[in-house]
Design an enzyme around this catalytic site. Structure first.
Site, PDB file in Angstrom:
ATOM      1  N   ASP A 166      -1.614   3.000  -1.427  1.00 53.59           N
ATOM      2  CA  ASP A 166      -1.818   1.915  -1.223  1.00 53.59           C
ATOM      3  C   ASP A 166      -0.275   0.935  -1.457  1.00 53.59           C
ATOM      4  OD1 ASP A 166      -1.367   1.225  -4.177  1.00 53.59           O
ATOM      5  OD2 ASP A 166      -3.150   2.349  -4.703  1.00 53.59           O
ATOM      6  N   ARG A 167      -0.589  -0.380  -1.386  1.00 56.94           N
ATOM      7  CA  ARG A 167       0.626  -1.157  -1.454  1.00 56.94           C
ATOM      8  C   ARG A 167       1.404  -1.078  -2.795  1.00 56.94           C
ATOM      9  NH1 ARG A 167      -0.414  -7.578  -1.289  1.00 56.94           N
ATOM     10  NH2 ARG A 167      -1.011  -6.786  -3.461  1.00 56.94           N
TER      11      ARG A 167
END
Length: 238
Positions: A103-104
């Protein structure tokens, strides 16, 4: 395969753009002899473009040390992981794709490949490649998390099956190393949430037998056959 098609497939440009490179004499062999668009490929390791070797051929597997703040996508807004790779890598055919996602807000080891069979081999539940994460937490660990995660009975919200046993190593009151053998959506963050805690920072340091080692953040490296063997040398089911 003709050289023109091969070089275009590596993302160096459209066929028309690559044709222009041939007209300019930019494509040579290792001895400096000019090559032509309709030449047969031969040994790609001997082909040079502006004096430099071509990018790795199809079947490429590479590792990237992903910084936090980058998204594993080709289309989302904001900073994308492809910005950390040579621009032509986004244009390769077959497509160079992330193997799974981070994820980011998660940093660490991210693999890419243009080999569909290899991608599925890596992510297959049969492989059970261990994935190792270091987590920084908002609160001190309670002390019962290791037993909970190792139980094989932990059920995450909206899931239909319990998680596989996972191994927790306490590094500090608010730091832990977690080893997973599956890859569910935001799994590490959701596991700690289920234990009443919150992950403030998350880093993946290893997949199977492959570790980031000394690869600097934001940098990438193509993996040779020996590195691929190390990837599957720890954790792949027989």
């Amino acid at each position: 395969m003709k050289l023109l098609r091969y070089i275009a497939n590596l993302g160096y440009g459209s066929r028309r753009q690559v044709q222009q490179l041939f007209r300019e004499g930019a494509v040579t062999d290792a001895d400096g002899e000019v090559l032509y668009a309709d030449d047969e490929l031969g040994d790609p390791a001997r082909v040079r473009l502006d004096g430099e070797p071509l990018d790795p051929p199809p079947g490429l597997l590479l590792m990237l040390h992903k910084p936090a703040g980058y998204t594993c996508s080709t289309k989302d807004s904001g900073r994308l992981v492809y910005e950390l790779l040579p621009p032509r890598f986004r244009l390769r055919s077959p497509l160079l794709s992330p193997v799974g996602r981070l994820d980011r807000d998660t940093s660490g080891l991210l693999l890419f490949t243009d080999d569909g069979a290899l991608l599925h081999r890596i992510i297959s539940p049969k492989a059970q490649l261990a994935k190792v994460y270091e987590a920084t937490l908002a609160q001190d660990l309670r002390g019962d998390e290791a037993a909970l995660f190792a139980s094989g009975t932990l059920m995450l919200e909206s899931e239909q099956t319990p998680l596989l046993p996972a191994q927790l190593q306490v590094l500090a009151p608010r730091q832990a190393r977690l080893t997973l053998h599956e890859g569910r959506y935001h799994q590490v963050r959701r596991m700690f949430a289920a234990a009443g805690n919150h992950v403030q920072a998350l880093h993946r340091s290893r997949i199977g037998g492959l570790a980031l080692d000394e690869l600097p953040e934001g940098q990438w490296r193509a993996l040779d056959a020996a590195a691929q063997a190390r990837l599957f040398g720890a954790g792949e089911a027989a």
